[in-house]
Write an enzyme that holds these catalytic residues in place. Structure first.
Site, PDB file in Angstrom:
ATOM      1  N   TYR A 181      25.745  51.069  43.189  1.00  0.00           N
ATOM      2  CA  TYR A 181      27.161  51.163  43.538  1.00  0.00           C
ATOM      3  C   TYR A 181      27.993  51.570  42.328  1.00  0.00           C
ATOM      4  CZ  TYR A 181      31.810  49.887  45.223  1.00  0.00           C
ATOM      5  OH  TYR A 181      33.136  49.917  45.570  1.00  0.00           O
ATOM      6  N   LYS A 185      30.019  55.163  42.071  1.00  0.00           N
ATOM      7  CA  LYS A 185      31.468  55.223  41.881  1.00  0.00           C
ATOM      8  C   LYS A 185      31.833  55.868  40.541  1.00  0.00           C
ATOM      9  CE  LYS A 185      33.473  53.566  45.575  1.00  0.00           C
ATOM     10  NZ  LYS A 185      34.400  54.402  46.358  1.00  0.00           N
TER      11      LYS A 185
END
Length: 296
Positions: A181, A185
């Site tokens: 994650y 991002k």
């Protein structure tokens, strides 16, 4: 002049839905995408909730609210893991409206393995994360950008996360974010700055925002609807990032906010009035800042 057109991905609920409604109230023609077409629909990869129930929200629900607000709106199913659906979504927008003036990349890939601990993350999950957070947004943005360049103007707003800017405060197994994650991002957060650098002289503006902790349906489903943790984290209503996104898309004064990650928590919303931050600049903000009030 025709009313401007915005395409907002991930608009079945949360920030995306609030942003769609904000643009509609501002008189824009609004196109929305999401995987969830109708309430209760399930997917192979979705948000793991604390009670096992489906998240509320759907394209149909958001579309009904947009139409109730008097907006000319279009709802299109789209899945970040399926590039054909990404192409079909933009094709539908151009077929209906003939233009695209703003793109809000808000949709995200979710799964119960997204924040797997480092040693438990496998290659298949990596591939899905890179597809959902990097490849698909780049593909959609590249196609939309070509249309914007032909028009001579356009705005792109990417909704990122603090996980792409810093290390987790806790291990993934203890509630922090995992490497997939964070890396997804982080890569996504670099996109707008590159666009602003390469195309800023051709009428294009591009922004990255960090919405912070927002009281969305997803937050309630993962932390609990009456979650004390959410209150301790200072969760903001989704209308705040929506107002910031609308301001970035519509205000020429926002041009100086490019090439940085904009913390939504620095703004405040009082009714329809968006208050911009003032005071010493943070590393993730532009160097110059003046106190400003913007009425939407």
């Amino acid at each position: 002049m025709k009313r401007p057109v915005v395409l907002i991905t991930g608009a079945s609920r949360g920030i995306g839905k609030a942003t769609a409604l904000a643009f509609a109230r501002a008189g824009w023609q609004v196109a929305i995408t999401a995987r969830t077409v109708s309430e209760g629909q399930t997917h192979a990869f979705q948000v793991p909730t604390h009670n096992g129930q489906q998240l509320p929200g759907s394209l149909a629900t958001t579309l009904a609210e947009l139409q109730g607000a008097g907006a000319e709106a279009l709802a299109i199913p789209m899945d970040l893991l399926d590039l054909a659906s990404v192409d079909a979504a933009l094709d539908a927008v151009l077929a209906r409206f003939g233009r695209i003036d703003a793109l809000v990349n808000n949709a995200v890939y979710q799964s119960h393995r997204l924040n797997a601990p480092f040693l438990e993350l496998d290659a298949d999950e990596w591939a899905r994360v890179l597809q959902g957070y990097v490849v698909a947004p780049h593909h959609l943005t590249k196609r939309a950008l070509k249309v914007m360049l032909a028009q001579g103007h356009g705005v792109i707003v990417n909704v990122s996360s603090g996980a792409g800017e810093s290390d987790p405060p806790l291990a993934a197994c203890d509630g922090g974010w995992g490497v997939a994650y964070g890396a997804g991002k982080a890569a996504f957060s670099r996109m707008a700055g590159v666009i602003a650098t390469e195309f800023g002289g051709q009428g294009i503006r591009a922004y990255t925002i960090n919405p912070g902790v927002v009281a969305t349906e997803t937050l309630h489903a993962t932390l609990g609807k009456n979650g004390e943790l959410a209150r301790k984290l200072g969760a903001k209503a989704p209308e705040l990032p929506a107002a910031v996104i609308l301001w970035l898309a519509t205000s020429e004064a926002a041009a100086s906010w490019q090439k940085c990650t904009i913390p939504v928590a620095d703004f405040s919303l009082d009714g329809d009035t968006l208050h911009l931050p003032s005071g010493p600049a943070r590393r993730s903000r532009p160097d110059k800042r003046e106190s400003t009030v913007c009425t939407l």
